[in-house]
Design an enzyme around this catalytic site. Structure first.
Site, short mmCIF file in Angstrom:
data_model
loop_
_atom_site.label_atom_id
_atom_site.label_comp_id
_atom_site.label_asym_id
_atom_site.label_seq_id
_atom_site.Cartn_x
_atom_site.Cartn_y
_atom_site.Cartn_z
N CYS A 25 13.72 13.40 -1.26
CA CYS A 25 12.28 13.36 -1.46
C CYS A 25 11.94 14.66 -2.17
O CYS A 25 12.59 15.68 -2.26
CB CYS A 25 11.39 13.25 -0.20
SG CYS A 25 12.04 11.95 0.76
N ARG A 27 13.31 12.77 -8.10
CA ARG A 27 14.00 13.23 -6.54
C ARG A 27 13.81 11.96 -5.38
O ARG A 27 14.28 11.79 -4.69
CB ARG A 27 13.50 14.23 -5.85
CG ARG A 27 13.84 15.61 -6.70
CD ARG A 27 12.93 16.68 -5.78
NE ARG A 27 13.87 16.83 -4.65
CZ ARG A 27 14.85 17.35 -4.41
NH1 ARG A 27 15.43 18.14 -5.63
NH2 ARG A 27 15.30 17.81 -3.32
N TRP A 86 12.12 8.88 -0.98
CA TRP A 86 13.26 8.02 -1.32
C TRP A 86 13.70 7.92 -0.09
O TRP A 86 14.18 8.69 0.94
CB TRP A 86 14.24 8.85 -2.01
CG TRP A 86 15.64 8.09 -2.16
CD1 TRP A 86 15.60 7.38 -3.21
CD2 TRP A 86 16.81 7.86 -1.68
NE1 TRP A 86 16.80 6.55 -3.51
CE2 TRP A 86 17.59 7.09 -2.23
CE3 TRP A 86 17.26 8.43 -0.47
CZ2 TRP A 86 18.95 6.55 -1.88
CZ3 TRP A 86 18.60 7.90 -0.04
CH2 TRP A 86 19.06 6.85 -0.68
N ASN A 112 11.10 16.65 3.29
CA ASN A 112 12.42 16.28 2.70
C ASN A 112 13.63 16.54 3.44
O ASN A 112 13.53 17.71 3.78
CB ASN A 112 12.40 16.82 1.17
CG ASN A 112 13.96 16.46 0.62
OD1 ASN A 112 14.59 15.47 1.01
ND2 ASN A 112 14.40 17.71 -0.04
N GLY A 113 14.29 15.39 3.95
CA GLY A 113 15.58 15.79 4.65
C GLY A 113 15.51 14.64 5.79
O GLY A 113 15.07 13.73 5.56
N GLU A 167 34.69 7.58 -15.54
CA GLU A 167 33.38 8.25 -15.58
C GLU A 167 32.66 7.42 -16.71
O GLU A 167 31.19 7.01 -16.34
CB GLU A 167 33.18 9.56 -16.60
CG GLU A 167 32.07 10.24 -16.96
CD GLU A 167 31.09 10.58 -16.19
OE1 GLU A 167 31.15 10.50 -14.78
OE2 GLU A 167 29.79 10.86 -16.22
N LYS A 193 28.97 5.46 -15.33
CA LYS A 193 27.90 5.42 -16.22
C LYS A 193 27.29 3.99 -16.33
O LYS A 193 26.12 3.80 -16.05
CB LYS A 193 28.10 6.28 -17.32
CG LYS A 193 27.06 7.02 -17.79
CD LYS A 193 27.11 8.48 -17.63
CE LYS A 193 27.23 8.75 -16.16
NZ LYS A 193 27.55 10.36 -15.83
N GLU A 200 25.59 2.44 -13.33
CA GLU A 200 24.70 3.07 -12.92
C GLU A 200 23.39 2.65 -13.47
O GLU A 200 22.30 2.30 -12.99
CB GLU A 200 24.54 4.59 -13.04
CG GLU A 200 25.56 5.44 -12.08
CD GLU A 200 25.36 6.80 -12.33
OE1 GLU A 200 25.90 7.24 -13.12
OE2 GLU A 200 24.92 7.73 -11.63
N HIS A 240 49.66 -3.63 -13.36
CA HIS A 240 49.89 -3.70 -11.92
C HIS A 240 48.73 -4.32 -11.28
O HIS A 240 48.80 -4.27 -10.00
CB HIS A 240 50.18 -2.40 -11.39
CG HIS A 240 51.20 -1.56 -11.88
ND1 HIS A 240 52.68 -1.95 -11.69
CD2 HIS A 240 51.38 -0.41 -12.73
CE1 HIS A 240 53.56 -1.20 -12.48
NE2 HIS A 240 52.66 -0.48 -13.07
N LYS A 296 18.51 11.20 -7.50
CA LYS A 296 19.26 12.39 -8.55
C LYS A 296 20.05 13.03 -7.40
O LYS A 296 21.25 13.68 -7.85
CB LYS A 296 18.27 13.19 -9.08
CG LYS A 296 18.73 14.29 -10.07
CD LYS A 296 19.46 13.71 -11.32
CE LYS A 296 20.18 14.80 -12.09
NZ LYS A 296 21.24 14.15 -12.84
C1 F6R Z 1 26.57 10.28 -12.08
C2 F6R Z 1 25.94 10.80 -10.86
C3 F6R Z 1 26.31 11.27 -9.58
C4 F6R Z 1 26.36 12.45 -9.44
C5 F6R Z 1 26.73 12.63 -7.85
C6 F6R Z 1 27.04 14.16 -7.42
O1 F6R Z 1 25.97 10.12 -13.08
O2 F6R Z 1 24.92 11.44 -11.36
O3 F6R Z 1 27.68 10.31 -9.23
O4 F6R Z 1 27.46 13.19 -10.25
O5 F6R Z 1 26.09 12.12 -7.08
O6 F6R Z 1 25.88 15.02 -7.59
P1 F6R Z 1 26.01 16.69 -7.73
O7 F6R Z 1 26.97 16.99 -8.83
O8 F6R Z 1 24.77 16.91 -7.64
O9 F6R Z 1 26.66 17.08 -6.60
#
Ligand code: F6R
Length: 610
Positions: A2, A27, A75, A99-100, A483, A487, A490, A506, A605
């Protein structure tokens, strides 16, 4: 997860708080709220489900004023994302945004309910509001009531609280969740992150875990976990406020993709010594003697940061001969890892607040490892708990899907590889020099990629309606395939899998038919021939090949539906370029599908819960 903003000052603050929340929208975004209380007994609270714009709509229908207030963007963790569960929560004279996660909230709730307290929401936060309100009866001040309450609270929190009967104070508390304090000539601010109030001040103080603070119009007083006054150093933040804005790009993600050349230069700045073929890591406060003895590196990370770690395993092992174990932080913390006094635990995190990575770091520390981190957010929890930190200088990353933070992580990991290789004697000055030169050439190669977006738009036009994608890569390009798939999932909500090309036969080859787009990374590297054979296997099953190849390689023109040529660079830095390519494929597909690219559904995020 949050975002919280608090203000006490001389000016009308509702729009200051709403604008601050806008900067924190990354956030959380399932509900939001605002509370203003200026004079004793007065309180105005509004809350709304959904995006911040819903709250703004309510506010502007019937605006209200005041010089003390707090806001929240949520969130959900406890209780559905509804208006009733939105913060701020009010209990008696207490107004609180948090937040928490309060871990013992059920126990506290039962205790308070037995005293006749009634709860209107399903949140853990409302319990804390009631707890403070009940402590207020025997406390000398709001701050005293907060201290008495925190002694009973277990969990993570960053909150701002006000008592409507104590109109000249805001109280702030932090434990295992981010909270910064800022001060301008006319006001004091509290926020979950710097951009929220950067347009008002550049002077920030970072609270430590367990700290509380009392903000008045005139001064900020900080107290440690025992309630003793402490001084925390004030830092001057250089960020330009507009660097946290979209700057004309359609999405933050696109803006951040385009920022990569600059952010990579920033990350290398002052650290790369081309002449010596070495990296200056003086800022990393770890005993150099220890680093010379390191015989194992365990990397802990989550999501995209985990894939950056996987890429680095290839080049760090090759050039330092130190074994590198790459571990998902969420797994590492619950098994019994083997650590000795020469193990370096490396935590990688953009936000520096990821709960699993932080917990894995703590576990490694508990077992005796030295911990170093690679992080993008200064003074966030992970660097603060590390023995040494190497910051990426990606700047604030607003898009939930990580782009510039990931590529700057790869740069930081290369720098670490060079530094260790030079000290271990496995990398000559000449090799160090050529690696640094390769890194310094990366921004120009990325710019070349960014000047021709047509092939990526073609992929989107042709395949945006596909229901599933396969990404294939080998060697360092295998984690890039992972990756790329992450992406795409996501931001476009299309199912995608990344696979090591050699593993396809496999199992996943069974999935391939003429409806399956296969993004194949087939660069002129040491595993080129092998990769081509794997790609032919996919082609033979009818898979639609989108080939990422080295510039000038026309050999796949008849096999692939779309061929994207990428600048040929040193193999040690090639993944940074392919990262950009897979980012662009996902971005343009998601853009065509019209998804909420910067804030994809169900994602946040900063993942500060387990
Ligand atoms: C991928 C993404 C997430 C973060 C993951 C770790 O695009 O953004 O998978 O990489 O949540 O977050 P951090 O790097 O902040 O620990």
């Amino acid at each position: 997860m949050c975002g919280v903003v608090g203000y006490i000052g001389l000016e009308d603050c509702a729009t200051v708080i709403l604008n601050g929340l806008k900067k924190l929208e990354y956030r959380g975004y399932d509900s939001a709220g605002l509370a203003i209380s200026e004079t004793a007994g007065a309180l105005k609270v509004i809350r709304a489900e959904g995006k911040l714009s819903n709250l703004e709509k309510i506010f502007y229908q019937e605006p209200f004023e005041g010089t003390r207030g707090l806001g929240h963007i949520r969130w959900a963790t406890h209780g559905a994302p509804t208006e009733i569960n939105a913060h701020p929560h009010v209990a008696g004279s207490i107004v609180l945004a948090h937040n928490g996660i309060i871990e013992n909230y059920r126990e506290l709730r039962d205790k308070l309910a037995a005293l006749g307290r009634e709860f209107s929401s399903a949140t853990d936060t409302e319990v804390v509001a009631h707890l403070i309100d009940s402590e207020l009866k025997s406390a000398s001040s709001l701050h005293d009531a907060v201290l008495k309450s925190l002694a009973q609270v277990e969990g993570s929190y960053a909150f701002v609280v006000m008592d409507i009967n104590e109109p000249d104070t805001l109280v702030v508390a932090r434990n295992a969740a981010p909270m910064v304090l800022g001060r301008s000539d006319t006001a004091a601010f509290a926020a979950s992150d710097i951009p929220a109030v950067l347009e008002h001040t550049r002077k920030f103080v970072f609270l430590h875990d367990g700290d509380t603070a009392v903000l008045t119009r005139e001064k900020t007083s900080i107290f440690d976990v025992s309630g003793t006054p402490v001084e925390r150093p004030e830092k001057h933040i250089q960020w330009d406020p507009i660097s946290a804005e979209k700057q004309g790009y359609k999405h933050f993600m696109l803006k951040e993709i385009f920022e990569q050349p600059t952010r990579i230069i920033d990350t290398l700045r002052g650290r790369a010594d081309v002449e010596a073929g070495d990296i200056n890591l003086g800022e990393v406060d770890i005993d150099p003697e220890f680093l010379k003895k390191v015989n194992r590196i365990t990397v802990v990370a989550c999501g995209g940061s985990f894939y950056s770690a996987m890429v680095s395993k290839y080049f760090i092992e090759e050039h330092t001969r130190i074994p590198v174990d790459v571990e998902l932080a969420s797994e590492y913390r619950y098994r019994k890892p083997i650590i000795d006094e020469n193990t370096l635990c490396l935590a990688i995190s953009q936000s520096g607040e990821t709960a699993d990575t932080l917990a894995a770091l703590r576990e490694a520390k508990r077992l005796g490892a030295k911990v170093m981190s690679i992080c993008n957010v200064i003074e966030s929890s992970i660097p603060r708990e590390s023995d040494g930190v190497l910051y990426t200088h990606a700047g604030p990353e607003i898009s939930v899907a990580s782009t510039k933070a990931s590529t700057t992580q790869l740069v930081a990991l290369s720098m670490l590889g060079i530094w260790l290789g030079r000290r271990k004697g496995t990398l000559s000055a000449e090799q160090g020099r050529s690696w640094i030169e390769a890194l310094r050439a990366v921004p120009t190669s990325i710019e070349a990629v960014l000047t021709n977006l047509e092939p990526y738009k073609d992929v989107a036009k042709t395949y945006a309606s596909a229901s599933s994608f396969l990404y294939l890569g080998r060697g360092q390009q295998y984690p890039v395939a992972l990756e790329g798939a992450l992406k795409l999932k996501e931001i476009s909500y299309i199912h995608a899998e990344g696979y090591a090309s050699g593993e396809m036969k496999h199992g996943p080859i069974a999935l391939i038919d003429e409806k399956m787009p296969v993004v194949a990374i087939a660069l002129k590297d040491t595993v080129y021939d092998k990769t081509i054979s794997n790609l032919m296997e996919a082609h033979a099953r009818g898979g639609k090949i989108i080939a990422l190849v080295s510039e000038g390689d026309r050999s796949l023109s008849d096999t692939a539906e779309i061929v994207i040529e990428l600048p040929q660079v040193d193999e040690r830095v090639q993944s940074i370029i392919t990262y950009v390519a897979v980012q662009l494929i996902s971005y343009f597909i998601a853009d065509l599908k019209g998804t909420d690219i910067d804030q994809p559904r169900n994602l946040a995020k900063s993942v500060t819960v387990e």
